[in-house]
Design an enzyme around this catalytic site. Structure first.
Site, PDB file in Angstrom:
ATOM      1  CG  HIS A  44       9.709   0.436   3.851  1.00  0.00           C
ATOM      2  ND1 HIS A  44      10.990   0.050   4.205  1.00  0.00           N
ATOM      3  CD2 HIS A  44       9.159  -0.643   3.229  1.00  0.00           C
ATOM      4  CE1 HIS A  44      11.197  -1.204   3.823  1.00  0.00           C
ATOM      5  NE2 HIS A  44      10.112  -1.644   3.223  1.00  0.00           N
TER       6      HIS A  44
HETATM    7  C1  LIG Z   1       6.776  -3.043  -3.717  1.00  0.00           C
HETATM    8  C2  LIG Z   1       6.779  -3.139  -2.220  1.00  0.00           C
HETATM    9  C3  LIG Z   1       7.710  -3.957  -1.596  1.00  0.00           C
HETATM   10  C4  LIG Z   1       7.725  -4.036  -0.206  1.00  0.00           C
HETATM   11  N1  LIG Z   1       8.557  -4.948   0.397  1.00  0.00           N
HETATM   12  C5  LIG Z   1       8.424  -5.190   1.724  1.00  0.00           C
HETATM   13  C6  LIG Z   1       9.123  -6.257   2.340  1.00  0.00           C
HETATM   14  O1  LIG Z   1       9.856  -7.020   1.707  1.00  0.00           O
HETATM   15  N2  LIG Z   1       8.947  -6.439   3.668  1.00  0.00           N
HETATM   16  C7  LIG Z   1       8.162  -5.631   4.416  1.00  0.00           C
HETATM   17  O2  LIG Z   1       8.095  -5.828   5.622  1.00  0.00           O
HETATM   18  N3  LIG Z   1       7.498  -4.610   3.855  1.00  0.00           N
HETATM   19  C8  LIG Z   1       7.578  -4.387   2.519  1.00  0.00           C
HETATM   20  N4  LIG Z   1       6.836  -3.402   1.940  1.00  0.00           N
HETATM   21  C9  LIG Z   1       6.033  -2.517   2.808  1.00  0.00           C
HETATM   22  C10 LIG Z   1       4.768  -3.151   3.368  1.00  0.00           C
HETATM   23  O3  LIG Z   1       4.212  -4.063   2.448  1.00  0.00           O
HETATM   24  C11 LIG Z   1       3.776  -2.033   3.700  1.00  0.00           C
HETATM   25  O4  LIG Z   1       4.360  -1.139   4.622  1.00  0.00           O
HETATM   26  C12 LIG Z   1       2.484  -2.561   4.334  1.00  0.00           C
HETATM   27  O5  LIG Z   1       1.901  -3.532   3.511  1.00  0.00           O
HETATM   28  C13 LIG Z   1       1.509  -1.414   4.591  1.00  0.00           C
HETATM   29  O6  LIG Z   1       0.323  -1.896   5.158  1.00  0.00           O
HETATM   30  P1  LIG Z   1      -0.958  -0.986   5.332  1.00  0.00           P
HETATM   31  O7  LIG Z   1      -1.971  -1.839   5.994  1.00  0.00           O
HETATM   32  O8  LIG Z   1      -0.582   0.283   5.978  1.00  0.00           O
HETATM   33  O9  LIG Z   1      -1.422  -0.597   3.863  1.00  0.00           O
HETATM   34  P2  LIG Z   1      -1.756  -1.544   2.614  1.00  0.00           P
HETATM   35  O10 LIG Z   1      -1.267  -2.923   2.855  1.00  0.00           O
HETATM   36  O11 LIG Z   1      -1.269  -0.844   1.416  1.00  0.00           O
HETATM   37  O12 LIG Z   1      -3.334  -1.652   2.611  1.00  0.00           O
HETATM   38  C14 LIG Z   1      -4.220  -0.626   2.323  1.00  0.00           C
HETATM   39  C15 LIG Z   1      -5.448  -1.239   1.651  1.00  0.00           C
HETATM   40  O13 LIG Z   1      -6.527  -0.328   1.688  1.00  0.00           O
HETATM   41  C16 LIG Z   1      -7.164  -0.276   0.432  1.00  0.00           C
HETATM   42  N5  LIG Z   1      -7.783   1.041   0.327  1.00  0.00           N
HETATM   43  C17 LIG Z   1      -7.142   2.223   0.346  1.00  0.00           C
HETATM   44  N6  LIG Z   1      -8.021   3.243   0.264  1.00  0.00           N
HETATM   45  C18 LIG Z   1      -9.249   2.686   0.205  1.00  0.00           C
HETATM   46  C19 LIG Z   1     -10.561   3.232   0.097  1.00  0.00           C
HETATM   47  N7  LIG Z   1     -10.772   4.546   0.086  1.00  0.00           N
HETATM   48  N8  LIG Z   1     -11.621   2.375   0.039  1.00  0.00           N
HETATM   49  C20 LIG Z   1     -11.412   1.037   0.089  1.00  0.00           C
HETATM   50  N9  LIG Z   1     -10.169   0.484   0.187  1.00  0.00           N
HETATM   51  C21 LIG Z   1      -9.108   1.294   0.248  1.00  0.00           C
HETATM   52  C22 LIG Z   1      -6.039  -0.513  -0.551  1.00  0.00           C
HETATM   53  O14 LIG Z   1      -6.494  -0.938  -1.809  1.00  0.00           O
HETATM   54  C23 LIG Z   1      -5.210  -1.567   0.182  1.00  0.00           C
HETATM   55  O15 LIG Z   1      -5.656  -2.866  -0.091  1.00  0.00           O
HETATM   56  C24 LIG Z   1       6.808  -3.275   0.570  1.00  0.00           C
HETATM   57  C25 LIG Z   1       5.882  -2.460  -0.072  1.00  0.00           C
HETATM   58  C26 LIG Z   1       5.844  -2.400  -1.446  1.00  0.00           C
HETATM   59  C27 LIG Z   1       4.802  -1.534  -2.091  1.00  0.00           C
END
Ligand SMILES: Cc1cc2nc3c(=O)[nH]c(=O)nc-3n(C[C@H](O)[C@H](O)[C@H](O)COP(=O)(O)OP(=O)(O)OC[C@H]3O[C@@H](n4cnc5c(N)ncnc54)[C@H](O)[C@@H]3O)c2cc1C
Ligand SMILES: *[C@@H]1O[C@H](CO)[C@@H](O)[C@H](O)[C@H]1NC(C)=O
Ligand SMILES: *[C@@H]1O[C@H](CO)[C@@H](O)[C@H](O)[C@H]1NC(C)=O
Ligand SMILES: *[C@@H]1O[C@H](CO)[C@@H](O)[C@H](O)[C@H]1NC(C)=O
Ligand SMILES: *[C@@H]1O[C@H](CO)[C@@H](O)[C@H](O)[C@H]1NC(C)=O
Ligand SMILES: *[C@@H]1O[C@H](CO)[C@@H](O)[C@H](O)[C@H]1NC(C)=O
Length: 606
Positions: free
Chosen positions: A529
């Site tokens: 997280h």
């Molecule tokens: C293994 C795991 C289990 C988890 N379990 C849970 C759970 O059960 N419940 C829960 O609520 N949360 C859970 N989480 C946490 C939750 O999934 C994350 O906090 C959330 O998805 C983060 O969202 P975000 O939009 O910040 O980033 P992300 O969802 O990681 O999205 C970022 C995206 O941007 C893309 N990207 C990054 N840099 C670039 C670039 N330079 N150019 C183009 N694309 C790019 C990446 O490829 C990715 O697709 C878990 C996380 C993980 C990893």
């Protein structure tokens, strides 16, 4: 034909039917979409937040939107959509495969003291490989953000956005004013194994009420709900982009890495991306929204000249805005408590891999494949027992026996003979994980080099503040109390087996705090997280990177919207809160209030 063969053939047939059905619902994301030279909005990263923003902004057919994702489309990876397979996605090509720096104060039982940090690199981002828990956090989290200068993010402001997103299918929550119907994010009951009633009874014995942790008060125990529908994962790609992907005003460019935000005269006007080995420049007429997540967004900002001056100077990157990018990194860590019943109710590979289980899933969407094995959740405060407390510890109940090869693969634990032997002898185990919710220890994301293909340096600084150990220690003791409940004893659980997992701490007296501190510093692990690396706050606040309108301080036409903007990490799993941030961001950008009616309805709530 024997019965078994017949069933196998039937299973394969139904599997193919279901797969076609899934595909048929399709979305077909074009692999190599022809890029226009300009769009109104460019969104970088199609994860939990970015997919939501793209979907919402493109509702307005008069604007054009480009969503850029480094990874491939999720459509061709069946495992993404089967909840139980989530662990199999880690360390795959759909994962950024990050690791932390060696830690000095924690992770002592991990190889090289390094934590493995999976992150989704695929449409849907980390929502495509997470464990699917649907958790919103505590109302106190958001009220505290607002008190710290994040206007419009108090609990009463964000609750309508959680409700807007949601389509709650949980029978016992249908009358709750805290939940939504008809939104894109499907939420379903997650109880599959027979361990559930034992968890509830044990928690009640310890004085916990059974509550909806996403409702009036977070304090208590809940049978966990998951972001699934009909047994399929509701990642943001399927559930949010799915309804938008054939809109002519939205382009989705997959397999495209954004390497730089183009900025002139303190104003962002485009991005540079690399796809198929070729560099492209795309211009944004209105603005650019960074949603690359808590690790990649700060990296991209720094590569583009926005970050701590001293750090950027050391790489000779011209500084356009001297901001605390990559600082204040907060992550949850948990310590796993293994319980060994004398009956087999937990999910094991043997039970999963039966014709019956495959058949059940393919025909009804039920059974072991429909769950991530996360089945229960509890929140409490270690010093304040009132119903209105702000939780500082979470207990998560995992009804699965992790085979040792998987533990080693995922957590990179050093081999410990006693532990492995225990796991081999008794395959009935399940896990209760005690989680530290508000770490005082804060880490950093910094550049390793100016090459956008190099991963940044991740140093979470786990447990460098002693106060964190003190709270997690109380949480761990509470978790261990479960072993002495009548309910767990009925399962034939012997708490001695749980202690045997802390093999590197046997020189300490088990009644001493030193014992628990040793266990925590050796065995606590990331909960995945990471947040707060571009935290929100007032412009005068030197720790903040964006304002409450999500604009990067001092740079126009550039916003950040993902888990990195959280003021502090929320009390719970971070997916739903990040989706909420995406929903809120879309409204801010469009200059509308799409939740007026929901807010009116909530007026009479406490
Ligand atoms: C293994 C795991 C289990 C988890 N379990 C849970 C759970 O059960 N419940 C829960 O609520 N949360 C859970 N989480 C946490 C939750 O999934 C994350 O906090 C959330 O998805 C983060 O969202 P975000 O939009 O910040 O980033 P992300 O969802 O990681 O999205 C970022 C995206 O941007 C893309 N990207 C990054 N840099 C670039 C670039 N330079 N150019 C183009 N694309 C790019 C990446 O490829 C990715 O697709 C878990 C996380 C993980 C990893
Ligand atoms: C994508 O398109 C470009 C030019 O339009 C082409 O050179 C490239 O080979 C294509 N890549 C794939 C994977 O089709
Ligand atoms: C951690 O320990 C290493 C080796 O002992 C040392 O070089 C490093 O400075 C320490 N880091 C911190 C943050 O204390
Ligand atoms: C791309 O450009 C074409 C030609 O100008 C235009 O018709 C189309 O709407 C644009 N699409 C998007 C998503 O911007
Ligand atoms: C730079 O931006 C400022 C403020 O928006 C504007 O007044 C000025 O004219 C701009 N300068 C150039 C060279 O575009
Ligand atoms: C499991 O343990 C309980 C409690 O000690 C006992 O009553 C029960 O008979 C045991 N069951 C098996 C299958 O050994």
């Amino acid at each position: 034909m024997s019965g078994l063969n017949f069933l196998s053939v039937l299973t394969v047939f139904l599997g193919v039917t279901m797969w076609l059905h899934l595909r048929g619902k399709g979305r077909k994301i074009q692999d190599n979409v022809t890029l226009n030279s300009t769009y109104d909005y460019i969104i970088v990263g199609a994860g939990s937040a970015g997919s939501v923003i793209a979907s919402r902004l493109s509702e307005d057919s008069s604007v054009t939107v480009l969503l850029i994702e480094a990874g491939p489309s999720d459509e061709d990876y069946e495992d993404i959509h089967i909840p139980l397979k989530s662990l199999a996605l880690q360390r795959s090509e759909l994962d950024w495969n990050y690791v932390t720096t060696p830690q000095n104060s924690s992770s002592k039982a991990l190889k090289d003291n390094v934590n493995f940090w999976p992150r989704g690199r695929v449409l849907g981002g980390s929502s495509s490989l997470n464990t699917l828990a649907y958790v919103r956090g505590s109302r106190h989290d958001y009220d505290q953000w607002a008190a710290d200068g994040c206007e419009g993010l108090a609990y009463e402001d964000v609750l309508p956005y959680f409700i807007k997103s949601e389509d709650n299918r949980v029978p016992w929550l249908q009358d709750s004013p805290y939940h939504g119907k008809g939104g894109p994010l499907k939420v379903s009951p997650g109880q599959v194994t027979d361990l559930n009633p034992y968890y509830s009874r044990a928690m009640q014995e310890l004085g916990f009420d059974i509550v909806d942790c996403n409702g009036e008060s977070q304090i208590g125990y809940e049978p966990l709900t998951l972001t699934t529908k009909d047994g399929l994962r509701c990642n943001t790609a399927r559930c949010f982009l799915g309804m938008a992907s054939d809109r002519p005003n939205l382009h989705i460019s997959v397999n495209s890495l954004v390497t730089k935000v183009l900025i002139k005269n303190k104003s962002a006007f485009g991005v540079e991306l690399i796809r198929g080995g070729r560099k492209h420049r795309v211009i944004a007429d209105r603005e650019i929204i960074l949603s690359g997540g808590s690790i990649n967004t700060p990296q991209l900002l720094m590569l583009s000249g926005i970050g701590p001056k001293k750090h950027l100077d050391s790489f000779k990157i011209p500084v356009l805005a001297d901001l605390h990018v990559g600082q204040n990194l907060q992550d949850h860590i948990f310590i796993l408590l293994y319980f060994y019943p004398n009956v087999s109710m937990t999910i094991t590979p043997e039970k999963v891999d039966t014709v019956w289980n495959h058949l059940l899933y393919k025909t009804t969407g039920k059974g072991y494949f429909s769950t991530s094995a996360l089945e229960g959740n509890a929140f409490f405060n270690t010093r304040d027992r009132s119903k209105n407390a702000h939780a500082d510890v979470q207990l998560m109940f995992f009804s699965a026996h992790f085979p040792d090869f998987q533990i080693k693969k995922l957590f990179i634990l050093q081999t410990e003979e006693t532990v492995l032997k225990l796991a081999k002898q008794n395959r009935n185990s399940f896990v209760v994980a005690a989680t530290l919710l508000h770490p005082k220890s804060q880490g950093t994301i910094t550049l390793q080099s100016t090459d956008p293909f190099d991963p940044p340096i991740i140093d979470p600084q786990y447990l460098t503040e002693k106060a964190d150990v003190d709270i997690l220690l109380k949480g761990m003791k509470k978790g261990l109390e479960l072993g002495n409940t009548k309910s767990f004893k009925e399962l034939g659980i012997n708490i001695e087996d749980t202690y045997r997992h802390f093999a590197q701490c046997t020189e300490h007296d088990r009644s001493s705090d030193a014992y628990f501190e040793c266990a925590i510093r050796h065995y606590a692990l990331t909960v995945y997280h990471p947040t707060t690396t571009c935290r929100m706050g007032r412009k005068e606040d030197p720790t903040s990177v964006v304002g409450s309108d999500l604009r990067v301080h001092g740079i126009s036409n550039l916003r950040v919207a993902d888990a990195s903007v959280m003021r502090n990490v929320v009390s719970g799993n971070t997916n739903a809160p990040t989706i909420m941030i995406g929903e809120k961001a879309a409204d801010i950008i469009r200059g509308v209030n799409s939740v007026k009616n929901i807010k009116l309805k909530l007026r009479n709530l406490k």
